[in-house]
Write an enzyme that holds these catalytic residues in place. Structure first.
Site, PDB file in Angstrom:
ATOM      1  N   ASN A 121      -4.027   1.868  10.413  1.00 52.76           N
ATOM      2  CA  ASN A 121      -4.754   2.314   9.229  1.00 52.76           C
ATOM      3  C   ASN A 121      -5.174   1.023   8.532  1.00 52.76           C
ATOM      4  O   ASN A 121      -4.468   0.524   7.680  1.00 52.76           O
ATOM      5  CB  ASN A 121      -3.844   3.158   8.331  1.00 52.76           C
ATOM      6  CG  ASN A 121      -4.497   3.440   6.981  1.00 52.76           C
ATOM      7  OD1 ASN A 121      -5.718   3.348   6.846  1.00 52.76           O
ATOM      8  ND2 ASN A 121      -3.693   3.761   5.981  1.00 52.76           N
ATOM      9  N   PRO A 122      -6.304   0.471   8.960  1.00 52.71           N
ATOM     10  CA  PRO A 122      -6.690  -0.841   8.430  1.00 52.71           C
ATOM     11  C   PRO A 122      -7.348  -0.695   7.061  1.00 52.71           C
ATOM     12  O   PRO A 122      -7.665   0.416   6.642  1.00 52.71           O
ATOM     13  CB  PRO A 122      -7.723  -1.304   9.460  1.00 52.71           C
ATOM     14  CG  PRO A 122      -8.375  -0.032   9.904  1.00 52.71           C
ATOM     15  CD  PRO A 122      -7.310   1.031   9.869  1.00 52.71           C
ATOM     16  N   PHE A 182       0.830  -1.210   0.000  1.00 57.84           N
ATOM     17  CA  PHE A 182       0.000   0.000   0.000  1.00 57.84           C
ATOM     18  C   PHE A 182       0.872   1.272   0.000  1.00 57.84           C
ATOM     19  O   PHE A 182       1.874   1.338   0.709  1.00 57.84           O
ATOM     20  CB  PHE A 182      -0.866  -0.030   1.266  1.00 57.84           C
ATOM     21  CG  PHE A 182      -1.825   1.108   1.411  1.00 57.84           C
ATOM     22  CD1 PHE A 182      -3.023   1.121   0.711  1.00 57.84           C
ATOM     23  CD2 PHE A 182      -1.547   2.163   2.263  1.00 57.84           C
ATOM     24  CE1 PHE A 182      -3.934   2.165   0.856  1.00 57.84           C
ATOM     25  CE2 PHE A 182      -2.448   3.217   2.417  1.00 57.84           C
ATOM     26  CZ  PHE A 182      -3.634   3.210   1.717  1.00 57.84           C
TER      27      PHE A 182
HETATM   28  N1  SAM Z   1      -0.096   1.241   7.717  1.00 53.85           N
HETATM   29  C1  SAM Z   1       0.244   1.318   6.318  1.00 53.85           C
HETATM   30  C2  SAM Z   1       0.044   2.736   5.827  1.00 53.85           C
HETATM   31  O1  SAM Z   1      -0.719   3.486   6.439  1.00 53.85           O
HETATM   32  O2  SAM Z   1       0.638   3.078   4.812  1.00 53.85           O
HETATM   33  C3  SAM Z   1      -0.573   0.346   5.473  1.00 53.85           C
HETATM   34  C4  SAM Z   1      -2.062   0.516   5.567  1.00 53.85           C
HETATM   35  S1  SAM Z   1      -3.020  -0.450   4.429  1.00 53.85           S
HETATM   36  C5  SAM Z   1      -4.446   0.576   4.244  1.00 53.85           C
HETATM   37  C6  SAM Z   1      -3.642  -1.779   5.430  1.00 53.85           C
HETATM   38  C7  SAM Z   1      -2.620  -2.874   5.747  1.00 53.85           C
HETATM   39  O3  SAM Z   1      -3.250  -3.839   6.603  1.00 53.85           O
HETATM   40  C8  SAM Z   1      -2.112  -3.650   4.541  1.00 53.85           C
HETATM   41  O4  SAM Z   1      -0.712  -3.656   4.544  1.00 53.85           O
HETATM   42  C9  SAM Z   1      -2.697  -5.064   4.712  1.00 53.85           C
HETATM   43  O5  SAM Z   1      -1.845  -6.074   4.228  1.00 53.85           O
HETATM   44  C10 SAM Z   1      -2.865  -5.141   6.209  1.00 53.85           C
HETATM   45  N2  SAM Z   1      -3.928  -6.052   6.677  1.00 53.85           N
HETATM   46  C11 SAM Z   1      -5.168  -6.225   6.190  1.00 53.85           C
HETATM   47  N3  SAM Z   1      -5.866  -7.098   6.941  1.00 53.85           N
HETATM   48  C12 SAM Z   1      -5.040  -7.498   7.940  1.00 53.85           C
HETATM   49  C13 SAM Z   1      -5.163  -8.398   9.042  1.00 53.85           C
HETATM   50  N4  SAM Z   1      -6.280  -9.077   9.284  1.00 53.85           N
HETATM   51  N5  SAM Z   1      -4.096  -8.571   9.844  1.00 53.85           N
HETATM   52  C14 SAM Z   1      -2.944  -7.905   9.634  1.00 53.85           C
HETATM   53  N6  SAM Z   1      -2.772  -7.029   8.613  1.00 53.85           N
HETATM   54  C15 SAM Z   1      -3.802  -6.821   7.772  1.00 53.85           C
HETATM   55  N1  GLN Z   2      -7.476   6.057   1.868  1.00 56.81           N
HETATM   56  C1  GLN Z   2      -7.409   4.932   0.973  1.00 56.81           C
HETATM   57  C2  GLN Z   2      -8.022   5.287  -0.354  1.00 56.81           C
HETATM   58  O1  GLN Z   2      -8.143   6.429  -0.652  1.00 56.81           O
HETATM   59  C3  GLN Z   2      -8.047   3.700   1.604  1.00 56.81           C
HETATM   60  C4  GLN Z   2      -7.172   3.219   2.684  1.00 56.81           C
HETATM   61  C5  GLN Z   2      -7.700   2.155   3.539  1.00 56.81           C
HETATM   62  O2  GLN Z   2      -8.577   1.348   3.230  1.00 56.81           O
HETATM   63  N2  GLN Z   2      -7.130   2.155   4.675  1.00 56.81           N
HETATM   64  O3  GLN Z   2      -8.341   4.477  -1.164  1.00 56.81           O
END
Ligand code: SAM
Ligand code: GLN
Length: 282
Positions: free
Chosen positions: A187-188, A92
């Site tokens: 940030n899920p 991401f």
């Molecule tokens: N924290 C980072 C950022 O803000 O740039 C990445 C955020 S990204 C929106 C969500 C992250 O959560 C991804 O890297 C994804 O692989 C991870 N993820 C999704 N579901 C998860 C779960 N059940 N357990 C652990 N990680 C999870």
């Molecule tokens: N902010 C992201 C977007 O614009 C979504 C990130 C997320 O799901 N945490 O698509």
């Protein structure tokens, strides 16, 4: 011979002809990257000559951009509040709003003394790295279920010299770590599954696991809230980013979770409600 200005125009025109939004800005990023210049220096260097090789690199990048590949994937790099993070297509791309989440954390949480923090869903390691830099005595565990993210986060943590205090590990739920934290930040993924198809082509290039929050977008938020009594210390806090229309849903999930604590919502710089915290009474 080509110069910086003519290359800028060529790249911009190519992007414009293919209806890429903000063609001038994208051209500036691409040309500054291939020339090794700061973007703001470009206009001062407009008449400098450009080799054929450099021009070709820029045009190749423009072709990728036309295919909607985000610039951070094209460059393999993303600047997150002054930290250069390695990024690749399996990971991401950190967003500016997550910097705001970190600011809220830093405003509410103490910054001194020993503490243990969990960054759940660490992706590139962006949040963990910024917090390690800001809070000198913090021990941070950065967890992600994606192996590609874990590898990338590990490299970024090492690159910035935080390997001693930031442990990166694969995991899918906070409970499985078997320890309690002073703070949890996340940030899920929070986009409802049915909305994924309607996202910009650029966003759809990012890993689905990073975006897809299940039917109502709150699958991972729900899981995190339910875990709090088992993973937060008494008086500990949880900080989370959400989508702009999710406040009511989060309130409902919080009440259903029966976590003894207080929930608070925060707006982003566009006045949208995009974050919340929970203080755990224990
Ligand atoms: N924290 C980072 C950022 O803000 O740039 C990445 C955020 S990204 C929106 C969500 C992250 O959560 C991804 O890297 C994804 O692989 C991870 N993820 C999704 N579901 C998860 C779960 N059940 N357990 C652990 N990680 C999870
Ligand atoms: N902010 C992201 C977007 O614009 C979504 C990130 C997320 O799901 N945490 O698509």
């Amino acid at each position: 011979m080509r110069n910086v200005n003519s290359l800028l125009k060529d790249v911009e025109n190519r992007l414009k002809a293919n209806e890429i939004s903000e063609p001038a800005l994208n051209a500036e990023w691409i040309v500054s990257k291939v020339c090794g210049l700061e973007r703001l220096q470009l206009r001062l260097s407009g008449c400098e000559g450009i080799s054929e090789e450099t021009a070709k690199k820029a045009m190749d990048m423009a072709l990728m951009r036309i295919k909607h590949v985000p610039l951070s994937y094209i460059f393999g790099e993303h600047n997150f509040r002054g930290f250069s993070l390695e990024i690749n297509r399996g990971v991401f791309v950190p967003r500016p709003e997550t910097e705001e989440l970190i600011d809220i954390f830093l405003k509410c949480a103490r910054k001194n003394g020993k503490m243990r923090i969990l960054d759940f869903g660490t992706g590139s390691g962006a949040i963990a790295i910024l917090l390690a830099a800001e809070i000198k005595e913090a021990e941070i565990i950065a967890v992600d279920k994606s192996v590609l993210s874990i590898r990338c986060a590990e490299r970024n943590v090492k690159k910035h010299g935080f390997s001693e205090r930031v442990k990166v590990q694969r995991g899918e739920s906070p409970e499985e770590l078997g320890i309690r934290f002073d703070f949890i930040i996340s940030n899920p993924p929070y986009i409802p599954s049915p909305d994924i198809e309607g996202l910009d082509a650029e966003v759809r290039m990012e890993p689905r696991v990073a975006l897809d929050g299940g039917k109502d977008g709150l699958k991972v938020v729900r899981k995190l809230l339910r875990s709090l009594p088992f993973v937060l210390r008494k008086g500990g806090m949880f900080f989370c980013e959400i989508g702009e229309n999710q406040v009511e849903g989060v309130k409902r999930v919080f009440l259903e979770s029966e976590v003894p604590g207080r929930i608070e919502f925060y707006r982003d710089c566009n006045m949208k409600w995009r974050f919340f915290s929970v203080k755990f009474y224990g």
